[in-house]
Motif scaffolding. Sequence first.
Motif, PDB file in Angstrom:
ATOM      1  N   VAL A   1       7.821  11.705 -15.264  1.00  0.00           N
ATOM      2  CA  VAL A   1       8.732  11.736 -14.123  1.00  0.00           C
ATOM      3  C   VAL A   1       8.732  10.346 -13.483  1.00  0.00           C
ATOM      4  O   VAL A   1       7.676   9.861 -13.058  1.00  0.00           O
ATOM      5  CB  VAL A   1       8.280  12.791 -13.097  1.00  0.00           C
ATOM      6  CG1 VAL A   1       9.246  12.830 -11.915  1.00  0.00           C
ATOM      7  CG2 VAL A   1       8.175  14.169 -13.764  1.00  0.00           C
ATOM      8  N   PRO A   2       9.875   9.683 -13.389  1.00  0.00           N
ATOM      9  CA  PRO A   2       9.910   8.309 -12.873  1.00  0.00           C
ATOM     10  C   PRO A   2       9.339   8.146 -11.471  1.00  0.00           C
ATOM     11  O   PRO A   2       8.759   7.103 -11.158  1.00  0.00           O
ATOM     12  CB  PRO A   2      11.408   7.964 -12.896  1.00  0.00           C
ATOM     13  CG  PRO A   2      11.986   8.853 -13.941  1.00  0.00           C
ATOM     14  CD  PRO A   2      11.198  10.121 -13.869  1.00  0.00           C
ATOM     15  N   SER A   3       9.471   9.168 -10.649  1.00  0.00           N
ATOM     16  CA  SER A   3       8.952   9.078  -9.282  1.00  0.00           C
ATOM     17  C   SER A   3       7.495   9.524  -9.178  1.00  0.00           C
ATOM     18  O   SER A   3       6.921   9.515  -8.091  1.00  0.00           O
ATOM     19  CB  SER A   3       9.810   9.937  -8.342  1.00  0.00           C
ATOM     20  OG  SER A   3       9.781  11.305  -8.744  1.00  0.00           O
TER      21      SER A   3
ATOM     22  N   GLU B   1      -5.882   0.942  -5.803  1.00  0.00           N
ATOM     23  CA  GLU B   1      -6.797   1.966  -5.284  1.00  0.00           C
ATOM     24  C   GLU B   1      -6.243   3.368  -5.536  1.00  0.00           C
ATOM     25  O   GLU B   1      -6.998   4.294  -5.884  1.00  0.00           O
ATOM     26  CB  GLU B   1      -7.032   1.756  -3.793  1.00  0.00           C
ATOM     27  CG  GLU B   1      -7.843   0.522  -3.434  1.00  0.00           C
ATOM     28  CD  GLU B   1      -7.045  -0.771  -3.530  1.00  0.00           C
ATOM     29  OE1 GLU B   1      -7.674  -1.844  -3.567  1.00  0.00           O
ATOM     30  OE2 GLU B   1      -5.796  -0.705  -3.560  1.00  0.00           O
ATOM     31  N   GLU B   2      -4.936   3.524  -5.383  1.00  0.00           N
ATOM     32  CA  GLU B   2      -4.322   4.833  -5.633  1.00  0.00           C
ATOM     33  C   GLU B   2      -4.349   5.179  -7.117  1.00  0.00           C
ATOM     34  O   GLU B   2      -4.590   6.340  -7.493  1.00  0.00           O
ATOM     35  CB  GLU B   2      -2.884   4.836  -5.097  1.00  0.00           C
ATOM     36  CG  GLU B   2      -2.823   4.843  -3.576  1.00  0.00           C
ATOM     37  CD  GLU B   2      -1.430   4.631  -3.035  1.00  0.00           C
ATOM     38  OE1 GLU B   2      -1.083   5.258  -2.016  1.00  0.00           O
ATOM     39  OE2 GLU B   2      -0.662   3.833  -3.629  1.00  0.00           O
ATOM     40  N   TRP B   3      -4.131   4.189  -7.972  1.00  0.00           N
ATOM     41  CA  TRP B   3      -4.260   4.429  -9.409  1.00  0.00           C
ATOM     42  C   TRP B   3      -5.674   4.891  -9.749  1.00  0.00           C
ATOM     43  O   TRP B   3      -5.867   5.800 -10.555  1.00  0.00           O
ATOM     44  CB  TRP B   3      -3.940   3.153 -10.193  1.00  0.00           C
ATOM     45  CG  TRP B   3      -2.485   2.967 -10.515  1.00  0.00           C
ATOM     46  CD1 TRP B   3      -1.593   2.178  -9.852  1.00  0.00           C
ATOM     47  CD2 TRP B   3      -1.758   3.572 -11.591  1.00  0.00           C
ATOM     48  NE1 TRP B   3      -0.355   2.268 -10.447  1.00  0.00           N
ATOM     49  CE2 TRP B   3      -0.429   3.111 -11.520  1.00  0.00           C
ATOM     50  CE3 TRP B   3      -2.104   4.451 -12.604  1.00  0.00           C
ATOM     51  CZ2 TRP B   3       0.557   3.507 -12.424  1.00  0.00           C
ATOM     52  CZ3 TRP B   3      -1.125   4.849 -13.514  1.00  0.00           C
ATOM     53  CH2 TRP B   3       0.187   4.378 -13.414  1.00  0.00           C
TER      54      TRP B   3
ATOM     55  N   GLU C   1       6.320   0.741  -7.970  1.00  0.00           N
ATOM     56  CA  GLU C   1       5.887  -0.563  -7.451  1.00  0.00           C
ATOM     57  C   GLU C   1       5.104  -0.457  -6.153  1.00  0.00           C
ATOM     58  O   GLU C   1       4.455  -1.417  -5.725  1.00  0.00           O
ATOM     59  CB  GLU C   1       7.090  -1.489  -7.249  1.00  0.00           C
ATOM     60  CG  GLU C   1       8.105  -1.023  -6.216  1.00  0.00           C
ATOM     61  CD  GLU C   1       9.171  -0.107  -6.786  1.00  0.00           C
ATOM     62  OE1 GLU C   1      10.197   0.079  -6.121  1.00  0.00           O
ATOM     63  OE2 GLU C   1       8.966   0.425  -7.909  1.00  0.00           O
ATOM     64  N   GLU C   2       5.117   0.726  -5.539  1.00  0.00           N
ATOM     65  CA  GLU C   2       4.399   0.911  -4.282  1.00  0.00           C
ATOM     66  C   GLU C   2       3.006   1.510  -4.468  1.00  0.00           C
ATOM     67  O   GLU C   2       2.229   1.595  -3.524  1.00  0.00           O
ATOM     68  CB  GLU C   2       5.210   1.813  -3.341  1.00  0.00           C
ATOM     69  CG  GLU C   2       6.538   1.204  -2.904  1.00  0.00           C
ATOM     70  CD  GLU C   2       7.342   2.152  -2.035  1.00  0.00           C
ATOM     71  OE1 GLU C   2       6.825   3.253  -1.725  1.00  0.00           O
ATOM     72  OE2 GLU C   2       8.477   1.802  -1.674  1.00  0.00           O
ATOM     73  N   VAL C   3       2.681   1.921  -5.677  1.00  0.00           N
ATOM     74  CA  VAL C   3       1.376   2.529  -5.940  1.00  0.00           C
ATOM     75  C   VAL C   3       0.329   1.425  -6.077  1.00  0.00           C
ATOM     76  O   VAL C   3       0.442   0.547  -6.942  1.00  0.00           O
ATOM     77  CB  VAL C   3       1.401   3.395  -7.216  1.00  0.00           C
ATOM     78  CG1 VAL C   3       0.049   4.070  -7.422  1.00  0.00           C
ATOM     79  CG2 VAL C   3       2.513   4.432  -7.143  1.00  0.00           C
TER      80      VAL C   3
END
Length: 263
Positions: free
Chosen positions: A148-150, A104-106, A99-101
């Motif tokens: 990986v969930p994280s 722009e990072e995607w 939820e923090e991504v």
Amino acid sequence: MDLKLQGKTALITGSTAGIGKGIAEELLKEGAHVIVNGRSGKRVDQTVSDLTHLGKVYGIAADLSKPDGSQNLIKQAEEIAEIDILINNLAFFEVKAFEEVTDEEWEDYFQVNIMSAVRMSRHFLPKMIKRNNGRLLNIASEAGIKPVPSMIPYSMTKTSLISLSRGLAELTKGTKVTVNAVLPGPTWTEGVENFLKGAAQAENKDLESYTMDYFKENEPSSLIQRFATIEEVASTVAFLASEKASAINGTSQRVEGGIIRSI
């Protein structure tokens, strides 16, 4: 085993450290000529200096997250030699809650981890098919099959690379060109070591004990219960890049110590 790579020219993206640099070293030992790549000219020059005692190695600094950077790499690489082996290794990851991504990072993940491979493959694969010879390898990850969930954005990009590899392999039908994905599991690179040092400090543990507990807590399905070495991954890549692997095409070769439970 003689992999018959003498005189072949390999282009490896993202190869100034970690698995990419290890692949370069392994191919040089087998007699191939190698072009290493990274964004920083200083790091590229240092990598060339580190590896030049092993054979003929060239360095090209280019940012492959952008079309212009990819074209720059392609142009300079072709001025050096015809590319026999393309290894799309460039990628980055970050441990971060989904939820923090940000958007722009995607987009950064998409451009670096996927589009860099797409751009390189789009240029070099047709040339390989035309001359009926060549190897294309995409370095994916076991996270592409076991997300990986994280690290969901990273995992997603590696799944995409696996699909890309199979699709591109279909284009080589009836030729002597092969396309395969390689799926390393947790591998002891400088980046992983630094990450684990920080995680160990956060839990007030020393690195050795934290590393010993890592697989019991995080990767209980691993059959080797340890990190793979860069050399173990690199030797697998070198084999797939060779004539010895001419009957292996369209596969996802795992080098993950049995983490993925399947038959």
